[in-house]
Write a protein that holds these residues in place. Structure first.
Motif, PDB file in Angstrom:
ATOM      1  N   THR A   1       0.813  -1.221   0.000  1.00 51.53           N
ATOM      2  CA  THR A   1       0.000   0.000   0.000  1.00 51.53           C
ATOM      3  C   THR A   1       0.846   1.270   0.000  1.00 51.53           C
ATOM      4  N   VAL A   2       2.132   1.147   0.329  1.00 52.47           N
ATOM      5  CA  VAL A   2       3.045   2.289   0.309  1.00 52.47           C
ATOM      6  C   VAL A   2       3.853   2.237  -0.990  1.00 52.47           C
ATOM      7  N   ARG A   3       3.878   3.339  -1.735  1.00 52.31           N
ATOM      8  CA  ARG A   3       4.536   3.388  -3.047  1.00 52.31           C
ATOM      9  C   ARG A   3       4.099   2.204  -3.930  1.00 52.31           C
ATOM     10  N   PRO A   4       2.803   2.087  -4.170  1.00 51.69           N
ATOM     11  CA  PRO A   4       2.282   0.940  -4.927  1.00 51.69           C
ATOM     12  C   PRO A   4       2.778   0.869  -6.365  1.00 51.69           C
ATOM     13  N   TYR A   5       3.348   1.979  -6.874  1.00 45.72           N
ATOM     14  CA  TYR A   5       3.888   1.953  -8.239  1.00 45.72           C
ATOM     15  C   TYR A   5       5.066   0.991  -8.365  1.00 45.72           C
TER      16      TYR A   5
ATOM     17  N   PHE B   1      -4.457  -0.814 -13.300  1.00 44.63           N
ATOM     18  CA  PHE B   1      -4.925  -0.907 -11.915  1.00 44.63           C
ATOM     19  C   PHE B   1      -4.080  -0.017 -11.006  1.00 44.63           C
ATOM     20  N   VAL B   2      -2.773  -0.025 -11.206  1.00 43.94           N
ATOM     21  CA  VAL B   2      -1.882   0.782 -10.370  1.00 43.94           C
ATOM     22  C   VAL B   2      -2.202   2.268 -10.525  1.00 43.94           C
ATOM     23  N   ARG B   3      -2.559   2.692 -11.740  1.00 49.44           N
ATOM     24  CA  ARG B   3      -2.920   4.101 -11.947  1.00 49.44           C
ATOM     25  C   ARG B   3      -4.162   4.478 -11.133  1.00 49.44           C
ATOM     26  N   VAL B   4      -5.121   3.567 -11.079  1.00 48.31           N
ATOM     27  CA  VAL B   4      -6.322   3.825 -10.274  1.00 48.31           C
ATOM     28  C   VAL B   4      -5.951   3.900  -8.794  1.00 48.31           C
ATOM     29  N   VAL B   5      -5.073   3.002  -8.359  1.00 51.26           N
ATOM     30  CA  VAL B   5      -4.623   3.009  -6.964  1.00 51.26           C
ATOM     31  C   VAL B   5      -3.939   4.330  -6.635  1.00 51.26           C
ATOM     32  N   LEU B   6      -3.043   4.771  -7.510  1.00 46.84           N
ATOM     33  CA  LEU B   6      -2.312   6.021  -7.262  1.00 46.84           C
ATOM     34  C   LEU B   6      -3.260   7.216  -7.198  1.00 46.84           C
ATOM     35  N   ALA B   7      -4.325   7.168  -7.978  1.00 48.54           N
ATOM     36  CA  ALA B   7      -5.306   8.259  -7.946  1.00 48.54           C
ATOM     37  C   ALA B   7      -6.037   8.314  -6.609  1.00 48.54           C
ATOM     38  N   ASN B   8      -6.005   7.215  -5.865  1.00 47.19           N
ATOM     39  CA  ASN B   8      -6.671   7.157  -4.562  1.00 47.19           C
ATOM     40  C   ASN B   8      -5.685   7.211  -3.395  1.00 47.19           C
ATOM     41  N   CYS B   9      -4.420   7.503  -3.702  1.00 47.84           N
ATOM     42  CA  CYS B   9      -3.393   7.585  -2.665  1.00 47.84           C
ATOM     43  C   CYS B   9      -3.340   8.979  -2.051  1.00 47.84           C
ATOM     44  N   THR B  10      -2.761   9.052  -0.876  1.00 43.74           N
ATOM     45  CA  THR B  10      -2.431  10.332  -0.260  1.00 43.74           C
ATOM     46  C   THR B  10      -0.916  10.405  -0.126  1.00 43.74           C
ATOM     47  N   GLY B  11      -0.375  11.642  -0.121  1.00 43.97           N
ATOM     48  CA  GLY B  11       1.070  11.811  -0.022  1.00 43.97           C
ATOM     49  C   GLY B  11       1.707  11.886  -1.392  1.00 43.97           C
ATOM     50  N   THR B  12       2.856  12.555  -1.467  1.00 42.46           N
ATOM     51  CA  THR B  12       3.554  12.714  -2.743  1.00 42.46           C
ATOM     52  C   THR B  12       4.866  11.939  -2.772  1.00 42.46           C
ATOM     53  N   SER B  13       5.744  12.178  -1.784  1.00 45.40           N
ATOM     54  CA  SER B  13       7.023  11.462  -1.756  1.00 45.40           C
ATOM     55  C   SER B  13       6.813   9.972  -1.516  1.00 45.40           C
ATOM     56  N   TYR B  14       5.891   9.647  -0.596  1.00 43.23           N
ATOM     57  CA  TYR B  14       5.579   8.255  -0.286  1.00 43.23           C
ATOM     58  C   TYR B  14       4.068   8.047  -0.409  1.00 43.23           C
ATOM     59  N   PRO B  15       3.563   8.014  -1.645  1.00 41.86           N
ATOM     60  CA  PRO B  15       2.116   7.832  -1.807  1.00 41.86           C
ATOM     61  C   PRO B  15       1.665   6.516  -1.192  1.00 41.86           C
TER      62      PRO B  15
END
Length: 401
Positions: free
Chosen positions: A285-289, A330-344
């Motif tokens: 869930t941290v830096r899912p990219y 899928f990862v793009r959708v996850v990132l769109a729902n993340c909070t934080g920039t350095s460690y989304p």
């Protein structure tokens, strides 16, 4: 044995070679070669560069003579040894491959050919070793490590341990064959990774569609949209064992678990909370990219994952769900729902609310099995590459002084 003790012979040698290695001044054995050329305006030339970390000589494109501002260029031949004077401290040395025969270089490169005492293939190997890398550094000057300039005259005055050219040739041939085998497995690994990326696109529906481009025979029904929380249980609560194997965020690379460490429940990190069961999926869930997600398939019941993973216990096929969650879309959708920039990061609740398209349970099993077997093949070649790299390092350590 006496020569090994006095440091005049390596620990491993080919049979029929027993003479001690000679301590030679580099300038006395090095055969430098420069083939100046006159650049013609309408002639097209191939230029080269030497990559750092001893990754070889590669093309940097073609230019017409009129577009090359500095005119003091020289021609290279296959088999030449090339040093980048501005990057040598970073390992920018290598042999010119046959494909770059007749390419050209500026005077910021030093070029050498075989001599009666030193073969370029052997020199290229020696240049990659720590002892010679240190000599390159000591023979360079400047303030910024990125802008050091190589003093070739100083380097020529330094010494190197050499066997006779017959032994040099055998050593060079040995490492050439080892590099070919390593390259073969690296290319197989790359092609399999490319195949997986392509099939992840073709075997899942594109945006706006409810059916994939490629399907197994016997399946034609449209895929159904569901929330992730409706196809698996998130973060099931269980009592941790007294002693367990802890899997942190550095312990999964790609889809493989590459490490774990033993912890006691009373002294374990507070993030050690997710008790794994066979078939559970762990999504970073941290830096899912980074896509470091793992399907736990061990029968053991003493593995505990960090809360940096969302734990999902799938209703149907875990391999299918892992493949779905590895897709870029899928990862793009996850990132769109993340909070934080350095460690989304995404919360388990937000992840569980994401909609995905899924087929029937039977089709999930087919797709999951396909990617499971493909991942095993990719992992096998990755392990072979790692093993060959370790073998090469061991021989480099034992076959040189």
């Amino acid at each position: 044995m006496a020569d090994q003790i006095t440091g005049k012979a390596p620990r491993i040698r080919f049979k029929a070679h027993s003479e001690p290695w000679a301590d030679e001044k580099i300038g006395d054995v090095l055969a430098e070669k420069r083939r100046p050329i006159v650049l013609e305006d309408d002639q097209r030339y191939e230029l080269i560069t030497v990559k750092r970390r001893n990754e070889g000589v590669v093309s940097r494109g073609h230019l017409f003579g009129r577009d090359i501002m500095v005119k003091n260029y020289a021609e290279l031949k296959a088999g030449d040894f090339v040093i980048s004077k501005r990057q040598v401290v970073h390992g920018a040395t290598g042999i010119v491959p046959p494909a770059l025969d007749c390419a050209i270089v500026s005077n910021e490169y030093l070029t050498a050919v075989d001599s009666e005492r030193l073969l370029t293939e052997f020199l290229a190997i020696v240049a990659s070793l720590p002892a010679m890398r240190r000599k390159f550094f000591l023979s360079s000057y400047g303030v910024d490590i990125e802008k050091l300039f190589f003093d070739a005259d100083d380097w020529r005055k330094r010494n190197v341990m050499l066997p006779d050219v017959q032994e040099q040739s055998r050593v060079g041939q040995f490492f050439r064959q080892l590099d070919k085998l390593l390259d073969l497995h690296e290319r197989k690994h790359e092609k399999l990774a490319e195949l997986k990326a392509a099939m992840l696109q073709k075997m899942f529906p594109k945006p706006g569609s409810t059916a994939p481009e490629v399907r197994f025979r016997g399946f034609s029904e449209p895929w159904v949209e569901k929330k992730l929380k409706n196809i698996g249980t998130f973060n099931p609560k269980e009592v941790l064992p007294e002693c367990f194997e802890y899997v942190d965020l550095e312990s999964v690379v790609g889809t493989e678990m590459v490490g774990h460490r033993t912890e006691m429940r009373t002294t374990a990190p507070s993030r050690a909370q997710r008790l794994a069961r066979k078939g559970d999926l762990f999504f970073q869930t941290v830096r899912p990219y980074q896509k470091n997600n793992h399907l736990f398939n061990l029968p053991d019941e003493n593995y505990v994952f960090s809360t940096g993973y969302a734990q999902i216990r799938p209703q149907d096929d875990g391999s299918f769900l892992l493949s779905l969650m590895q897709r870029d879309e899928f990862v793009r959708v996850v990132l769109a729902n993340c909070t934080g920039t350095s460690y989304p990061a995404i919360t388990a609740n937000a992840l569980s609310d994401i909609f995905v398209l899924i087929p029937s349970a039977d089709e999930q099993k087919k797709i999951g099995a396909y990617f499971f077997n493909l991942d095993k093949l990719i992992a096998r070649h990755a392990a072979q590459v790692c093993k060959l790299q370790q073998i090469k390092l061991a021989f480099l350590d034992k076959m040189f002084i």
